[in-house]
Design a protein around this motif. Structure first.
Motif, PDB file in Angstrom:
ATOM      1  N   MET A  58      -3.861  21.594 -22.161  1.00 19.52           N
ATOM      2  CA  MET A  58      -3.788  22.835 -21.378  1.00 19.52           C
ATOM      3  C   MET A  58      -3.995  22.561 -19.897  1.00 19.52           C
ATOM      4  SD  MET A  58      -5.768  25.616 -23.615  1.00 19.52           S
ATOM      5  CE  MET A  58      -5.087  26.277 -25.125  1.00 19.52           C
ATOM      6  N   GLU A  59      -4.862  21.584 -19.607  1.00 18.85           N
ATOM      7  CA  GLU A  59      -5.106  21.256 -18.199  1.00 18.85           C
ATOM      8  C   GLU A  59      -3.835  20.752 -17.528  1.00 18.85           C
ATOM      9  OE1 GLU A  59      -9.801  20.008 -18.272  1.00 18.85           O
ATOM     10  OE2 GLU A  59      -8.307  18.444 -18.414  1.00 18.85           O
ATOM     11  N   LEU A  60      -2.963  20.146 -18.316  1.00 20.02           N
ATOM     12  CA  LEU A  60      -1.764  19.542 -17.733  1.00 20.02           C
ATOM     13  C   LEU A  60      -0.804  20.570 -17.139  1.00 20.02           C
ATOM     14  CD1 LEU A  60      -1.069  16.799 -20.397  1.00 20.02           C
ATOM     15  CD2 LEU A  60      -2.005  16.464 -18.124  1.00 20.02           C
ATOM     16  N   ALA A 243      -2.013  13.047 -22.695  1.00 19.34           N
ATOM     17  CA  ALA A 243      -2.351  12.526 -21.373  1.00 19.34           C
ATOM     18  C   ALA A 243      -3.554  13.311 -20.874  1.00 19.34           C
ATOM     19  CB  ALA A 243      -1.187  12.695 -20.419  1.00 19.34           C
ATOM     20  N   HIS A 244      -4.386  12.689 -20.061  1.00 14.94           N
ATOM     21  CA  HIS A 244      -5.508  13.396 -19.454  1.00 14.94           C
ATOM     22  C   HIS A 244      -5.708  12.831 -18.062  1.00 14.94           C
ATOM     23  CE1 HIS A 244      -9.963  14.499 -19.166  1.00 14.94           C
ATOM     24  NE2 HIS A 244      -9.244  15.593 -19.017  1.00 14.94           N
ATOM     25  N   LEU A 245      -5.304  13.613 -17.045  1.00 12.98           N
ATOM     26  CA  LEU A 245      -5.226  13.074 -15.688  1.00 12.98           C
ATOM     27  C   LEU A 245      -6.526  13.268 -14.911  1.00 12.98           C
ATOM     28  CD1 LEU A 245      -1.518  14.006 -14.866  1.00 12.98           C
ATOM     29  CD2 LEU A 245      -2.443  11.929 -15.873  1.00 12.98           C
ATOM     30  N   THR A 247     -11.288  12.780 -15.453  1.00 11.98           N
ATOM     31  CA  THR A 247     -12.403  12.496 -16.350  1.00 11.98           C
ATOM     32  C   THR A 247     -13.172  13.800 -16.539  1.00 11.98           C
ATOM     33  OG1 THR A 247     -12.560  10.291 -15.396  1.00 11.98           O
ATOM     34  CG2 THR A 247     -14.436  11.025 -16.701  1.00 11.98           C
ATOM     35  N   ASP A 248     -13.544  14.113 -17.779  1.00  7.91           N
ATOM     36  CA  ASP A 248     -14.342  15.314 -18.037  1.00  7.91           C
ATOM     37  C   ASP A 248     -15.814  14.935 -18.186  1.00  7.91           C
ATOM     38  OD1 ASP A 248     -12.112  16.859 -18.016  1.00  7.91           O
ATOM     39  OD2 ASP A 248     -11.994  17.144 -20.181  1.00  7.91           O
ATOM     40  N   PHE A 249     -16.658  15.704 -17.527  1.00  8.64           N
ATOM     41  CA  PHE A 249     -18.095  15.515 -17.640  1.00  8.64           C
ATOM     42  C   PHE A 249     -18.705  16.770 -18.249  1.00  8.64           C
ATOM     43  CE2 PHE A 249     -16.865  13.144 -13.756  1.00  8.64           C
ATOM     44  CZ  PHE A 249     -17.163  11.868 -14.186  1.00  8.64           C
ATOM     45  N   PRO A 322     -18.467  24.861 -20.878  1.00  7.55           N
ATOM     46  CA  PRO A 322     -18.727  24.404 -19.501  1.00  7.55           C
ATOM     47  C   PRO A 322     -18.585  22.888 -19.354  1.00  7.55           C
ATOM     48  CG  PRO A 322     -20.733  25.209 -20.557  1.00  7.55           C
ATOM     49  CD  PRO A 322     -19.613  25.534 -21.476  1.00  7.55           C
ATOM     50  N   HIS A 323     -17.767  22.474 -18.438  1.00  6.62           N
ATOM     51  CA  HIS A 323     -17.628  21.053 -18.098  1.00  6.62           C
ATOM     52  C   HIS A 323     -16.928  20.937 -16.753  1.00  6.62           C
ATOM     53  CE1 HIS A 323     -13.462  21.581 -19.544  1.00  6.62           C
ATOM     54  NE2 HIS A 323     -13.169  20.420 -19.001  1.00  6.62           N
ATOM     55  N   LEU A 324     -17.031  19.758 -16.162  1.00 10.53           N
ATOM     56  CA  LEU A 324     -16.308  19.493 -14.916  1.00 10.53           C
ATOM     57  C   LEU A 324     -15.130  18.578 -15.234  1.00 10.53           C
ATOM     58  CD1 LEU A 324     -15.952  19.371 -11.772  1.00 10.53           C
ATOM     59  CD2 LEU A 324     -17.479  17.399 -11.812  1.00 10.53           C
ATOM     60  N   HIS A 325     -13.919  19.038 -14.929  1.00 11.40           N
ATOM     61  CA  HIS A 325     -12.767  18.141 -14.963  1.00 11.40           C
ATOM     62  C   HIS A 325     -12.634  17.598 -13.548  1.00 11.40           C
ATOM     63  CE1 HIS A 325      -8.617  16.677 -15.709  1.00 11.40           C
ATOM     64  NE2 HIS A 325      -8.473  17.000 -14.433  1.00 11.40           N
ATOM     65  N   PHE A 326     -12.762  16.277 -13.421  1.00 14.75           N
ATOM     66  CA  PHE A 326     -12.780  15.635 -12.119  1.00 14.75           C
ATOM     67  C   PHE A 326     -11.571  14.710 -11.990  1.00 14.75           C
ATOM     68  CE2 PHE A 326     -14.440  11.818  -9.754  1.00 14.75           C
ATOM     69  CZ  PHE A 326     -14.395  12.396  -8.499  1.00 14.75           C
TER      70      PHE A 326
HETATM   71 ZN   LIG Z   1     -10.137  17.374 -18.140  1.00 12.27          ZN
END
Ligand SMILES: [Zn+2]
Length: 401
Positions: A58-60, A243-245, A247-249, A322-326
């Motif tokens: 979905m982020e893509l 694909a994941h463009l 890093t998720d924290f 809740p997370h940070l996609h960086f």
């Molecule tokens: Zn992400």
């Protein structure tokens, strides 16, 4: 030339559909600011289709690039049959119609990726000679970049030698994307300066000392990685490409997010799958991105220092918790944030160092050999062509097209 390329492209992707009676294929530029939801709406495709994707996919939808070319096939009655929309350099959305409605998947863009070796004697300057010999401007830029901390290019003289081992993606005879330099060597007045890329994607000198000295800081105080960066990988269990463009924290909602380096805020607002997002432009063509925030603290146009709080962790956009996609981009291309952000102590130790020394010896002997033989650029290792076989083929075949 352009029509030839188009034909080749279509032959690769759309062999069966081309025989469709009257359907037209369009080669279009993605309109600036167009979001994926609006695109679906335009063709009456239900927006709920996006919900069939998983969280990373979905982020893509926020990675579709303005003004990039994409393909559409439209039936004579105006119905969208399929689209191929690039995300980054390696993957694309494949939206297609089936008897059970529209489907959406992520598939690789077809390209070849081979390892090349180039060596030459400097006649003019390393930059000029690489471009002239290999006809690859990005390779020249990368060569200068990876050696900039260990070589004084002003002292290079006519007759000095250089050598590069690198991977390059090619599509239809043209290089695409950034070359991936494995080894770069610049010999100045008989003394050779090497850099080697290790399996951690970082560059080291001969002794295994890390070369990039300026690091970005961590975007959060406490780091818990929930999803790593990947340009593309085939998921063996789900049997599909992913694909994941970034890093998720994982972090609690409201955790402060820090600017990883000084820079200028170039985006602060809402963007499709990324929800509330901030983008910061840094030196040397780097951009950092912080997505799914609960609250943004800086506005577009503001200057920030390294370590300034720019917003707070949340779950906005297409996110399940809740997370940070960086994300980190270098000249517009998504790269692995772990390459430029300081997470661990520098240098190589133990078994990692031993593996590095082993690879270094192999590369050094290859380079000595090609310089000795004075061989021009050539393909050292030909890898398999990545092939794409959209499920479309069988689908159209089943319908007798
Ligand atoms: Zn992400």
């Amino acid at each position: 030339m352009k029509s030839l390329r188009l034909c080749l492209y279509l032959l690769t992707f759309l062999v069966i559909p081309l025989s469709l009676n009257g359907a037209k294929v369009h080669h279009l530029k993605w309109e600036k600011g167009l979001d994926f939801e609006s695109y679906l709406e335009r063709y009456g495709v239900p927006e709920t289709l996006i919900d069939t994707l998983d969280r990373e996919d979905m982020e893509l939808i926020s990675e579709i690039i303005d003004n990039r070319y994409y393909y559409e096939m439209i039936a004579t009655n105006g119905v969208l049959l399929q689209s191929l929309i690039p995300i980054g350099e390696e993957m694309q959305f494949h939206l297609f119609m089936t008897s059970k409605g529209y489907k959406l998947e992520i598939i690789p863009i077809a390209y070849k990726n081979d390892t090349y070796i180039t060596q030459l004697s400097v006649k003019n300057s390393p930059n000029f000679d690489i471009i002239k010999t290999v006809k690859n401007r990005k390779l020249a830029n990368e060569f200068l970049r990876v050696l900039k901390d260990s070589v004084n290019f002003e002292s290079v003289q006519k007759g000095d030698k250089l050598a590069i081992v690198y991977d390059q993606k090619m599509r239809l005879g043209q290089p695409i994307g950034m070359p991936d330099i494995k080894v770069a060597m610049m010999e100045i007045c008989g003394s050779k300066h090497y850099v080697f890329k290790h399996t951690d994607q970082r560059y080291y000198d001969e002794e295994g000392k890390e070369l990039i000295k300026r690091y970005m800081r961590k975007p959060l105080n406490h780091i818990r990685i929930t999803s790593h960066f990947t340009h593309r990988r085939y998921h063996p269990i789900q049997k599909r490409w992913k694909a994941h463009l970034g890093t998720d924290f994982g972090a609690r909602s409201g955790t402060p997010i820090f600017a990883v380096a000084k820079g200028k805020v170039i985006f602060s607002g809402w963007k499709g799958g990324y929800g509330k997002v901030i983008k910061i432009q840094h030196d040397d063509g780097y951009v950092s991105l912080y997505a799914h925030q609960s609250r943004l603290k800086v506005k577009k146009g503001e200057f920030v220092s390294k370590g300034d709080v720019i917003g707070f962790v949340g779950s906005t956009g297409r996110s399940t918790g809740p997370h940070l996609h960086f994300g980190i981009y270098k000249n517009g291309r998504a790269i692995d944030p772990m390459r430029v952000v300081k997470f661990k102590t520098e240098g190589l130790w133990g078994s990692e160092k031993r593996a590095f020394i082993k690879r270094k010896k192999i590369y050094k002997s290859i380079i000595s050999k090609i310089i000795e033989e004075n061989r021009p650029s050539y393909i050292w290792n030909r890898m398999d062509e990545s092939c794409v076989n959209p499920k479309m083929k069988s689908y159209y075949k089943n319908l007798g097209w």
